[in-house]
Write an enzyme that holds these catalytic residues in place. Structure first.
Site, PDB file in Angstrom:
ATOM      1  N   HIS A 227      -6.138  -4.504 -10.726  1.00 62.31           N
ATOM      2  CA  HIS A 227      -6.739  -5.258  -9.621  1.00 62.31           C
ATOM      3  C   HIS A 227      -7.693  -6.310 -10.172  1.00 62.31           C
ATOM      4  O   HIS A 227      -8.555  -5.989 -10.992  1.00 62.31           O
ATOM      5  CB  HIS A 227      -7.484  -4.309  -8.679  1.00 62.31           C
ATOM      6  CG  HIS A 227      -8.014  -4.992  -7.462  1.00 62.31           C
ATOM      7  ND1 HIS A 227      -7.204  -5.658  -6.564  1.00 62.31           N
ATOM      8  CD2 HIS A 227      -9.266  -5.114  -6.985  1.00 62.31           C
ATOM      9  CE1 HIS A 227      -7.942  -6.168  -5.609  1.00 62.31           C
ATOM     10  NE2 HIS A 227      -9.197  -5.854  -5.834  1.00 62.31           N
TER      11      HIS A 227
ATOM     12  N   ILE B  21       0.853  -1.186   0.000  1.00 61.68           N
ATOM     13  CA  ILE B  21       0.000   0.000   0.000  1.00 61.68           C
ATOM     14  C   ILE B  21       0.889   1.235   0.000  1.00 61.68           C
ATOM     15  O   ILE B  21       1.818   1.336   0.813  1.00 61.68           O
ATOM     16  CB  ILE B  21      -0.926  -0.006   1.228  1.00 61.68           C
ATOM     17  CG1 ILE B  21      -1.868  -1.211   1.156  1.00 61.68           C
ATOM     18  CG2 ILE B  21      -1.716   1.302   1.294  1.00 61.68           C
ATOM     19  CD1 ILE B  21      -2.694  -1.418   2.412  1.00 61.68           C
ATOM     20  N   LEU B  22       0.650   2.131  -0.936  1.00 63.74           N
ATOM     21  CA  LEU B  22       1.449   3.353  -1.045  1.00 63.74           C
ATOM     22  C   LEU B  22       0.761   4.484  -0.282  1.00 63.74           C
ATOM     23  O   LEU B  22      -0.448   4.673  -0.363  1.00 63.74           O
ATOM     24  CB  LEU B  22       1.620   3.737  -2.519  1.00 63.74           C
ATOM     25  CG  LEU B  22       2.444   2.761  -3.362  1.00 63.74           C
ATOM     26  CD1 LEU B  22       2.301   3.084  -4.843  1.00 63.74           C
ATOM     27  CD2 LEU B  22       3.905   2.769  -2.950  1.00 63.74           C
TER      28      LEU B  22
HETATM   29  N1  LIG Z   1      -2.581   3.822  -1.821  1.00 66.41           N
HETATM   30  C1  LIG Z   1      -2.726   2.737  -2.598  1.00 66.41           C
HETATM   31  N2  LIG Z   1      -1.743   1.824  -2.671  1.00 66.41           N
HETATM   32  C2  LIG Z   1      -1.910   0.735  -3.442  1.00 66.41           C
HETATM   33  C3  LIG Z   1      -3.107   0.523  -4.142  1.00 66.41           C
HETATM   34  C4  LIG Z   1      -4.126   1.516  -4.064  1.00 66.41           C
HETATM   35  O1  LIG Z   1      -5.201   1.404  -4.703  1.00 66.41           O
HETATM   36  N3  LIG Z   1      -3.902   2.598  -3.282  1.00 66.41           N
HETATM   37  N4  LIG Z   1      -3.296  -0.653  -4.872  1.00 66.41           N
HETATM   38  C5  LIG Z   1      -2.423  -1.737  -4.403  1.00 66.41           C
HETATM   39  C6  LIG Z   1      -2.552  -3.035  -5.108  1.00 66.41           C
HETATM   40  N5  LIG Z   1      -3.429  -3.842  -4.271  1.00 66.41           N
HETATM   41  C7  LIG Z   1      -4.626  -4.189  -4.806  1.00 66.41           C
HETATM   42  O2  LIG Z   1      -4.933  -3.926  -5.982  1.00 66.41           O
HETATM   43  C8  LIG Z   1      -3.060  -4.152  -2.945  1.00 66.41           C
HETATM   44  C9  LIG Z   1      -1.811  -4.732  -2.698  1.00 66.41           C
HETATM   45  C10 LIG Z   1      -1.433  -5.005  -1.385  1.00 66.41           C
HETATM   46  C11 LIG Z   1      -2.276  -4.706  -0.321  1.00 66.41           C
HETATM   47  C12 LIG Z   1      -1.827  -4.970   1.076  1.00 66.41           C
HETATM   48  O3  LIG Z   1      -2.632  -5.149   1.981  1.00 66.41           O
HETATM   49  N6  LIG Z   1      -0.500  -4.943   1.269  1.00 66.41           N
HETATM   50  C13 LIG Z   1       0.074  -5.099   2.618  1.00 66.41           C
HETATM   51  C14 LIG Z   1       1.153  -6.155   2.575  1.00 66.41           C
HETATM   52  C15 LIG Z   1       0.567  -7.458   2.063  1.00 66.41           C
HETATM   53  C16 LIG Z   1       1.669  -8.502   1.852  1.00 66.41           C
HETATM   54  O4  LIG Z   1       2.834  -8.216   2.178  1.00 66.41           O
HETATM   55  O5  LIG Z   1       1.317  -9.594   1.356  1.00 66.41           O
HETATM   56  C17 LIG Z   1       0.725  -3.799   3.038  1.00 66.41           C
HETATM   57  O6  LIG Z   1       1.061  -2.971   2.140  1.00 66.41           O
HETATM   58  O7  LIG Z   1       0.943  -3.648   4.252  1.00 66.41           O
HETATM   59  C18 LIG Z   1      -3.528  -4.158  -0.577  1.00 66.41           C
HETATM   60  C19 LIG Z   1      -3.922  -3.878  -1.894  1.00 66.41           C
HETATM   61  C20 LIG Z   1      -0.987  -1.312  -4.402  1.00 66.41           C
HETATM   62  N7  LIG Z   1      -0.890  -0.158  -3.540  1.00 66.41           N
HETATM   63  N1  LIG Z   2      -4.252  -6.236  -5.164  1.00 64.26           N
HETATM   64  C1  LIG Z   2      -3.250  -6.284  -6.173  1.00 64.26           C
HETATM   65  C2  LIG Z   2      -3.277  -7.613  -6.875  1.00 64.26           C
HETATM   66  O1  LIG Z   2      -3.844  -8.583  -6.398  1.00 64.26           O
HETATM   67  N2  LIG Z   2      -2.647  -7.653  -8.049  1.00 64.26           N
HETATM   68  C3  LIG Z   2      -2.611  -8.873  -8.794  1.00 64.26           C
HETATM   69  O2  LIG Z   2      -1.341  -9.502  -8.660  1.00 64.26           O
HETATM   70  C4  LIG Z   2      -1.164 -10.325  -9.814  1.00 64.26           C
HETATM   71  C5  LIG Z   2       0.217 -10.064 -10.363  1.00 64.26           C
HETATM   72  O3  LIG Z   2       0.492 -11.018 -11.351  1.00 64.26           O
HETATM   73  P1  LIG Z   2       1.857 -10.876 -12.199  1.00 64.26           P
HETATM   74  O4  LIG Z   2       2.974 -10.647 -11.215  1.00 64.26           O
HETATM   75  O5  LIG Z   2       1.949 -12.187 -12.934  1.00 64.26           O
HETATM   76  O6  LIG Z   2       1.675  -9.704 -13.126  1.00 64.26           O
HETATM   77  C6  LIG Z   2      -2.247  -9.942 -10.815  1.00 64.26           C
HETATM   78  O7  LIG Z   2      -3.289 -10.898 -10.800  1.00 64.26           O
HETATM   79  C7  LIG Z   2      -2.735  -8.636 -10.278  1.00 64.26           C
HETATM   80  O8  LIG Z   2      -4.098  -8.359 -10.602  1.00 64.26           O
END
Ligand SMILES: Nc1nc2c(c(=O)[nH]1)N[C@@H](CN(C=O)c1ccc(C(=O)N[C@@H](CCC(=O)O)C(=O)O)cc1)CN2
Ligand SMILES: NCC(=O)N[C@@H]1O[C@H](COP(=O)([O-])[O-])[C@@H](O)[C@H]1O
Length: 197
Positions: free
Chosen positions: A114, A97-98
């Site tokens: 996503h 998460i950014l």
């Molecule tokens: N500010 C935002 N940051 C990110 C977004 C976003 O929409 N706003 N999208 C994510 C991608 N993503 C879902 O699409 C997603 C990826 C990871 C997490 C999460 O809970 N990460 C945890 C760590 C999880 C792990 O280590 O397995 C964390 O960051 O603490 C939620 C959503 C990318 N960033």
């Molecule tokens: N919430 C974020 C998330 O779940 N992202 C998902 O991680 C995979 C990456 O695949 P890849 O490394 O083969 O591109 C993809 O399925 C993408 O949608």
């Protein structure tokens, strides 16, 4: 002048590969200036190196081990990425998460892939959650979206949404395969749409 993108990954990089393939085939007219990975073991780094794309491995763990904060991580990452002055940052399987401290450096020029429909299954493991919800009879379809990145996770304005059917005969693996196939198309379409190229 070719538009320049930076792709963020954390794993396999099949969506990065779809972008690379689209560029190499001439379908997508832009340049990947850098691939950033949060994991040094990400196979996507191999994909980037094979394509001659510079890489930056930027793991969170050293910051955690040093007692530093996520904000410090994000600020340092933003300062490195800003040097490239990208037209677009593409989160393609980036699993961190950014914070706004990162996002605010890039003027809304960040998009995220996503594997779910808007508001359906935010966060991680969305495909598994969709499959389990289908098995409970709660949903009949899922989908893929690419959305603008804002601080609220997966709540940014969608650029492209594509529904993906779920079948009674599906296993989690067959559903994952169908979703990934759609992702590889949608990620390229989204970059073209965002950059208007
Ligand atoms: N500010 C935002 N940051 C990110 C977004 C976003 O929409 N706003 N999208 C994510 C991608 N993503 C879902 O699409 C997603 C990826 C990871 C997490 C999460 O809970 N990460 C945890 C760590 C999880 C792990 O280590 O397995 C964390 O960051 O603490 C939620 C959503 C990318 N960033
Ligand atoms: N919430 C974020 C998330 O779940 N992202 C998902 O991680 C995979 C990456 O695949 P890849 O490394 O083969 O591109 C993809 O399925 C993408 O949608």
């Amino acid at each position: 002048m070719l538009r320049r993108i930076i792709v963020f990954i954390s794993g396999n990089g099949s969506n990065l590969q779809a972008i690379i393939d689209a560029i190499q085939s001439g379908t997508l007219e832009c340049k990947i200036d850098l691939v950033v990975s949060s994991k040094k073991t990400a196979y996507g780094l191999t994909r980037a190196e094979k394509a001659g794309i510079p890489t930056l491995v930027f793991p969170l763990k050293p910051y955690q081990d040093a007692g530093k904060t996520r904000i410090e991580y994000d600020v340092d990452l933003a300062n490195k990425v800003k040097e490239y002055n990208p037209d677009l940052i593409v989160l393609a399987g980036w699993m961190l998460i950014l914070s706004k401290e990162f996002i605010n450096h890039f003027n809304d020029n960040i998009i995220n892939l996503h594997p779910a429909l808007p508001g359906q299954f935010d966060g991680v493991n969305a495909i598994q959650h969709a499959y389990e919800a289908f098995k409970r009879g709660e949903i009949t379809k899922t989908g893929v979206m690419v959305h603008k990145v804002i601080p609220e996770v997966d709540k940014g304005e969608p650029l492209i949404i594509e529904e993906v059917p779920i079948f009674e005969s599906d296993t989690l693996e067959t559903l994952e395969e169908r979703i990934h196939s759609v992702e590889h198309k949608v990620i390229v379409q989204s970059i073209k749409k965002f950059l208007q190229i």
